[in-house]
Design a protein around this motif. Structure first.
Motif, PDB file in Angstrom:
ATOM      1  N   LYS A 138      43.624  30.693  84.986  1.00 19.98           N
ATOM      2  CA  LYS A 138      43.403  30.071  83.682  1.00 19.98           C
ATOM      3  C   LYS A 138      43.250  28.564  83.817  1.00 19.98           C
ATOM      4  O   LYS A 138      42.326  27.963  83.256  1.00 19.98           O
ATOM      5  CB  LYS A 138      44.558  30.408  82.739  1.00 19.98           C
ATOM      6  CG  LYS A 138      44.410  29.821  81.349  1.00 19.98           C
ATOM      7  CD  LYS A 138      45.588  30.200  80.467  1.00 19.98           C
ATOM      8  CE  LYS A 138      45.458  29.580  79.081  1.00 19.98           C
ATOM      9  NZ  LYS A 138      46.616  29.932  78.217  1.00 19.98           N
ATOM     10  N   ASP A 139      44.183  27.936  84.539  1.00 20.57           N
ATOM     11  CA  ASP A 139      44.146  26.493  84.741  1.00 20.57           C
ATOM     12  C   ASP A 139      44.920  26.149  86.004  1.00 20.57           C
ATOM     13  O   ASP A 139      45.446  27.039  86.686  1.00 20.57           O
ATOM     14  CB  ASP A 139      44.722  25.744  83.529  1.00 20.57           C
ATOM     15  CG  ASP A 139      46.095  26.259  83.119  1.00 20.57           C
ATOM     16  OD1 ASP A 139      46.932  26.520  84.005  1.00 20.57           O
ATOM     17  OD2 ASP A 139      46.325  26.420  81.901  1.00 20.57           O
ATOM     18  N   LEU A 156      38.735  27.860  88.026  1.00 18.78           N
ATOM     19  CA  LEU A 156      39.584  27.759  86.848  1.00 18.78           C
ATOM     20  C   LEU A 156      38.711  27.996  85.624  1.00 18.78           C
ATOM     21  O   LEU A 156      37.565  27.552  85.568  1.00 18.78           O
ATOM     22  CB  LEU A 156      40.232  26.379  86.767  1.00 18.78           C
ATOM     23  CG  LEU A 156      41.016  25.934  88.012  1.00 18.78           C
ATOM     24  CD1 LEU A 156      41.521  24.498  87.832  1.00 18.78           C
ATOM     25  CD2 LEU A 156      42.179  26.873  88.291  1.00 18.78           C
ATOM     26  N   ASP A 157      39.256  28.684  84.633  1.00 16.15           N
ATOM     27  CA  ASP A 157      38.445  29.132  83.498  1.00 16.15           C
ATOM     28  C   ASP A 157      37.682  28.003  82.815  1.00 16.15           C
ATOM     29  O   ASP A 157      36.461  28.068  82.670  1.00 16.15           O
ATOM     30  CB  ASP A 157      39.326  29.846  82.468  1.00 16.15           C
ATOM     31  CG  ASP A 157      39.812  31.196  82.968  1.00 16.15           C
ATOM     32  OD1 ASP A 157      39.374  31.620  84.059  1.00 16.15           O
ATOM     33  OD2 ASP A 157      40.628  31.834  82.269  1.00 16.15           O
ATOM     34  N   ASN A 158      38.408  26.976  82.374  1.00 11.54           N
ATOM     35  CA  ASN A 158      37.759  25.940  81.566  1.00 11.54           C
ATOM     36  C   ASN A 158      38.089  24.519  81.989  1.00 11.54           C
ATOM     37  O   ASN A 158      37.813  23.575  81.250  1.00 11.54           O
ATOM     38  CB  ASN A 158      38.153  26.116  80.086  1.00 11.54           C
ATOM     39  CG  ASN A 158      37.701  27.460  79.534  1.00 11.54           C
ATOM     40  OD1 ASN A 158      36.523  27.777  79.563  1.00 11.54           O
ATOM     41  ND2 ASN A 158      38.659  28.242  79.050  1.00 11.54           N
ATOM     42  N   THR A 159      38.702  24.359  83.151  1.00 12.70           N
ATOM     43  CA  THR A 159      39.093  23.026  83.590  1.00 12.70           C
ATOM     44  C   THR A 159      38.645  22.788  85.025  1.00 12.70           C
ATOM     45  O   THR A 159      38.227  23.714  85.719  1.00 12.70           O
ATOM     46  CB  THR A 159      40.617  22.837  83.500  1.00 12.70           C
ATOM     47  OG1 THR A 159      41.261  23.846  84.292  1.00 12.70           O
ATOM     48  CG2 THR A 159      41.092  22.948  82.066  1.00 12.70           C
ATOM     49  N   GLN A 171      34.724  25.336  88.257  1.00 12.00           N
ATOM     50  CA  GLN A 171      34.972  25.651  86.859  1.00 12.00           C
ATOM     51  C   GLN A 171      34.165  26.877  86.458  1.00 12.00           C
ATOM     52  O   GLN A 171      33.004  27.024  86.817  1.00 12.00           O
ATOM     53  CB  GLN A 171      34.593  24.471  85.962  1.00 12.00           C
ATOM     54  CG  GLN A 171      34.895  24.692  84.489  1.00 12.00           C
ATOM     55  CD  GLN A 171      34.584  23.460  83.642  1.00 12.00           C
ATOM     56  OE1 GLN A 171      34.358  22.386  84.159  1.00 12.00           O
ATOM     57  NE2 GLN A 171      34.579  23.635  82.326  1.00 12.00           N
ATOM     58  N   GLY A 172      34.797  27.786  85.721  1.00 16.93           N
ATOM     59  CA  GLY A 172      34.101  28.961  85.231  1.00 16.93           C
ATOM     60  C   GLY A 172      34.806  30.254  85.594  1.00 16.93           C
ATOM     61  O   GLY A 172      35.752  30.272  86.387  1.00 16.93           O
TER      62      GLY A 172
END
Length: 266
Positions: free
Chosen positions: A141-142, A167-170, A177-178
């Protein structure tokens, strides 16, 4: 007669904090051989019981990476080295490591879904002569959710391992990222000449999207393996909570080839 649902006490050898929400517990084990992808039922008397996949193993111990999410896991987090944890198992079938040997292995995992794949990856890290190459695509997630940081570093340094950590969004050093599905197209499946296998483990919603991304690269269903480790309940086929259609996941799984797993996805 032996009671198949009776747990036995085992000493905690180590309690390692992975993140604020996840710890890895090393527990003394001198029982039957544990196979890659199997799970145990962990319990505290008068508190509860839960299925946890094996995330590590060695001479005289097994490891479990546990997320603190409820009454039982809160209780386990309150235990320390030298304390007693009750267990029964190991249960379930395993990843077919013998079939993976001398081929390329692609592992796609999300979050705590990385845990059940860890012993397989560790095996091929320790036996590089038994694997052609390994591709690891793992997402969190992060940066605060990253598990097994030391493993991620050593895997990335192995010339036979090709790593995609995201990492999902960071963004963070060493991570892209992604979502994991974003990087599956970068795996050169066509260059493996059919000599490969794929493991997918993570949230149920991830299975189908990751499998479809692999199939767009030419991967066939029979080369994909998934783990339904999140579906476990009693582990012995008595409670029926893991049953999907006519399949008892705890008895026939938790590891399935995608030829079977695609019929079991909710």
């Amino acid at each position: 007669m032996n009671n198949i649902v009776l747990p036995s006490p085992h000493k905690i050898l180590k309690n390692l904090a992975e993140t604020k929400a996840e710890h890895t517990f090393r527990v003394e084990w001198h029982g039957q051989e544990v196979k890659h992808g199997q799970f145990f039922m962990l319990s505290i008397p008068k508190v509860g019981e839960a299925p946890i996949s094996v995330s590590g193993m060695g001479e005289g111990y097994v490891e479990f990476t546990i997320r603190k999410v409820g009454r039982l896991t809160n209780g386990i987090f309150g235990l320390d080295e030298g304390d007693t944890l009750f267990m029964r198992g190991p249960y379930g079938n395993a990843f077919p490591v013998e079939e993976f040997k001398h081929k390329t292995l692609v592992v796609v995992a999300g979050g705590t879904g990385f845990s059940p794949t860890r012993t397989t990856l560790q095996y091929f890290y320790d036996h590089p002569d038994e694997i052609e190459s390994v591709y690891i695509i793992v997402g969190f997630k992060d940066a605060d959710s990253v598990l097994f940081r030391e493993d991620l570093v050593k895997f990335a340094q192995n010339p036979k391992f090709h790593t995609y950590y995201c990492l999902d969004n960071t963004e963070a050093p060493g991570f892209r990222q992604g979502m994991v599905t974003k990087y599956i197209p970068e795996v050169p499946f066509e260059s493996f000449n059919g000599n490969y296998n794929v493991i997918i483990v993570g949230p149920p919603v991830m299975f189908r999207f990751a499998a479809e991304a692999c199939k767009k690269g030419g991967v066939t269903d029979d080369k994909i393996w998934v783990s339904f480790e999140r579906k476990m309940q009693c582990a012995v086929g008595k409670c029926g909570h893991c049953k999907i259609n006519e399949t008892y996941v705890c008895l026939e799984g938790p590891v399935f080839p995608y030829t079977k797993a695609k019929e079991l996805l909710d």
